[in-house]
Design a protein around this motif. Structure first.
Motif, mmCIF file in Angstrom:
data_model
loop_
_atom_site.group_PDB
_atom_site.id
_atom_site.type_symbol
_atom_site.label_atom_id
_atom_site.label_comp_id
_atom_site.label_asym_id
_atom_site.label_seq_id
_atom_site.Cartn_x
_atom_site.Cartn_y
_atom_site.Cartn_z
ATOM 1 N N LEU A 1 0.864 -1.189 0.000
ATOM 2 C CA LEU A 1 0.000 0.000 0.000
ATOM 3 C C LEU A 1 0.896 1.233 0.000
ATOM 4 C CD1 LEU A 1 -2.911 1.158 0.262
ATOM 5 C CD2 LEU A 1 -2.530 1.223 2.739
ATOM 6 N N ASP A 2 0.577 2.186 -0.867
ATOM 7 C CA ASP A 2 1.348 3.430 -0.979
ATOM 8 C C ASP A 2 0.428 4.585 -0.560
ATOM 9 O OD1 ASP A 2 2.967 5.537 -1.694
ATOM 10 O OD2 ASP A 2 2.971 5.105 -3.848
ATOM 11 N N ILE A 3 0.639 5.054 0.669
ATOM 12 C CA ILE A 3 -0.208 6.141 1.185
ATOM 13 C C ILE A 3 0.418 7.467 0.741
ATOM 14 C CG2 ILE A 3 -1.116 7.215 3.296
ATOM 15 C CD1 ILE A 3 -0.717 4.514 4.692
ATOM 16 N N CYS A 4 -0.386 8.410 0.321
ATOM 17 C CA CYS A 4 0.086 9.685 -0.258
ATOM 18 C C CYS A 4 0.828 9.367 -1.566
ATOM 19 C CB CYS A 4 1.012 10.454 0.678
ATOM 20 S SG CYS A 4 0.320 10.829 2.282
ATOM 21 N N CYS A 5 0.134 8.696 -2.467
ATOM 22 C CA CYS A 5 0.824 8.203 -3.672
ATOM 23 C C CYS A 5 1.204 9.330 -4.631
ATOM 24 C CB CYS A 5 0.004 7.137 -4.376
ATOM 25 S SG CYS A 5 -1.601 7.694 -4.968
ATOM 26 N N GLY A 6 0.637 10.514 -4.469
ATOM 27 C CA GLY A 6 1.078 11.690 -5.239
ATOM 28 C C GLY A 6 1.020 11.447 -6.737
ATOM 29 N N GLY A 7 2.186 11.519 -7.404
ATOM 30 C CA GLY A 7 2.222 11.331 -8.855
ATOM 31 C C GLY A 7 2.523 9.898 -9.252
ATOM 32 N N GLY A 8 2.609 9.006 -8.275
ATOM 33 C CA GLY A 8 2.775 7.589 -8.589
ATOM 34 C C GLY A 8 4.221 7.139 -8.743
ATOM 35 N N TRP B 1 -6.183 9.779 4.621
ATOM 36 C CA TRP B 1 -5.704 8.657 5.419
ATOM 37 C C TRP B 1 -6.193 8.756 6.869
ATOM 38 C CZ3 TRP B 1 -4.490 3.882 5.337
ATOM 39 C CH2 TRP B 1 -3.838 3.284 6.420
ATOM 40 N N ASN B 2 -6.281 9.973 7.387
ATOM 41 C CA ASN B 2 -6.748 10.124 8.776
ATOM 42 C C ASN B 2 -8.166 9.562 8.933
ATOM 43 O OD1 ASN B 2 -4.483 11.228 10.036
ATOM 44 N ND2 ASN B 2 -4.982 13.303 9.308
ATOM 45 N N GLU B 3 -8.958 9.603 7.882
ATOM 46 C CA GLU B 3 -10.310 9.026 7.918
ATOM 47 C C GLU B 3 -10.291 7.552 7.511
ATOM 48 O OE1 GLU B 3 -13.025 10.387 9.147
ATOM 49 O OE2 GLU B 3 -11.703 12.048 9.690
ATOM 50 N N LEU B 4 -9.609 7.267 6.399
ATOM 51 C CA LEU B 4 -9.591 5.886 5.899
ATOM 52 C C LEU B 4 -9.048 4.916 6.951
ATOM 53 C CD1 LEU B 4 -8.267 6.389 2.237
ATOM 54 C CD2 LEU B 4 -10.585 5.756 2.925
ATOM 55 N N SER C 1 -1.261 4.621 13.102
ATOM 56 C CA SER C 1 -2.358 4.279 12.181
ATOM 57 C C SER C 1 -1.886 3.241 11.159
ATOM 58 C CB SER C 1 -2.914 5.530 11.498
ATOM 59 O OG SER C 1 -1.927 6.152 10.707
ATOM 60 N N ILE C 2 -0.679 3.420 10.627
ATOM 61 C CA ILE C 2 -0.198 2.458 9.615
ATOM 62 C C ILE C 2 -0.010 1.076 10.232
ATOM 63 C CG2 ILE C 2 1.730 1.843 8.103
ATOM 64 C CD1 ILE C 2 2.146 4.811 7.545
ATOM 65 N N SER C 3 0.493 1.037 11.467
ATOM 66 C CA SER C 3 0.819 -0.282 12.036
ATOM 67 C C SER C 3 -0.437 -1.102 12.356
ATOM 68 C CB SER C 3 1.754 -0.161 13.231
ATOM 69 O OG SER C 3 1.173 0.639 14.197
ATOM 70 N N ARG C 4 -1.613 -0.484 12.277
ATOM 71 C CA ARG C 4 -2.850 -1.283 12.404
ATOM 72 C C ARG C 4 -3.106 -2.097 11.139
ATOM 73 N NH1 ARG C 4 -4.927 3.501 14.867
ATOM 74 N NH2 ARG C 4 -6.230 4.070 13.096
#
Ligand code: MGP
Length: 244
Positions: A77-84, A129-132, A183-186
């Motif tokens: 999973l790439d969080i804040c994927c921006g321009g890829g 991400w804070n919501e997801l 959050s990520i470690s969940r």
């Protein structure tokens, strides 16, 4: 990601030339082939992605390092994927990669740039991400309960991040280091953060201890491009502290 450019998202140009780039971004034009070797195939980047996307060689190194350390990993999973930039390289090394970004145009750029690179094993979610991170209903069911590896290149506050002598990870917005790691470690046992080069490593050490206990360690890799240090990769999780 906070924007330094006062342009409505729907009016943003996704494909710039030197003339259309905002003046603060023109200096990145000469780096276009470092950002994407296939730039001329028609890469899409919003103005702010010009300074925050991970250069191709760095993204490739990151994906290959993770592959070496987690050879059986499949789902990234790439969080804040921006321009890829990172999504493309994870997609080339692993079976499946998911990209998340809060900005619809960033997701559009990532999707488009992935297809330019022939990366067809990527899926995307547009969201905060804070919501997801409060639920799992956005995750394809076959991936549950956990990702094999999660990567995040969070916003650093734009090019002005360099005004701070030492970047304060605890004050980073919209994700402070502890909240982001918790959050990520969940969602995974192994994750990596791409962070500014001038930071206080004790902040990473403290977060590691809070997450994994007093004796736990995190590996920090210094990432260079042409002998120029561009950032640090902090990789959390037991598999990363073995000797490599
Ligand atoms: P930089 O530090 O702005 O450029 O970005 P440079 O050329 O090292 O600066 P100089 O003025 O010291 O020469 C270097 C790299 O850091 C970029 O290519 C991006 O990969 C990354 N980066 C820069 N910014 C401002 C961000 C950001 O806000 N978020 C993230 N995730 N990465 C960034």
């Amino acid at each position: 990601m906070s924007s330094d450019f006062d342009v409505a998202e729907e009016d943003e140009l996704l494909m710039h030339n030197y003339t259309t780039l905002p003046s603060d971004c023109k200096k990145y034009w000469r780096k276009r082939y470092d950002l994407f070797s296939r730039f001329d195939d028609g890469v899409w980047l919003t103005a702010e992605l010009w300074y925050s996307v991970t250069p191709e060689i760095t993204a490739q190194f990151t994906a290959r390092l993770v592959k070496m350390l987690l050879p059986n990993a499949k789902n990234i999973l790439d969080i804040c994927c921006g321009g890829g930039g990172n999504t493309i390289q994870f997609g080339q090394e692993f079976e499946l990669v998911g990209g998340i970004d809060v900005r619809p145009n960033n997701v559009k750029c990532s999707e488009h740039n992935c297809s330019l690179y022939g990366v067809e094993n990527a899926w995307f979610v547009c969201g905060d991400w804070n919501e997801l991170s409060k639920s799992t209903d956005w995750i394809p069911s076959h991936i549950l309960p956990k990702f094999d590896f999660v990567f995040c290149s969070p916003p650093w506050g734009g090019p002005k991040y360099k005004a701070q002598d030492v970047f304060d990870l605890a004050a980073m917005e919209p994700f402070n280091i502890l909240g982001l790691c918790e959050s990520i470690s969940r969602f995974t046992d192994h994750f990596g953060l791409f962070l500014p080069r001038r930071l206080d490593l004790t902040q990473i050490s403290e977060v590691t201890k809070q997450l994994y206990g007093k004796t736990a360690k995190t590996r920090v890799v210094y990432l260079y491009e042409y002998n120029h240090l561009i950032g640090l990769l902090a990789i959390f999780g037991e598999s990363f502290t073995v000797d490599i």
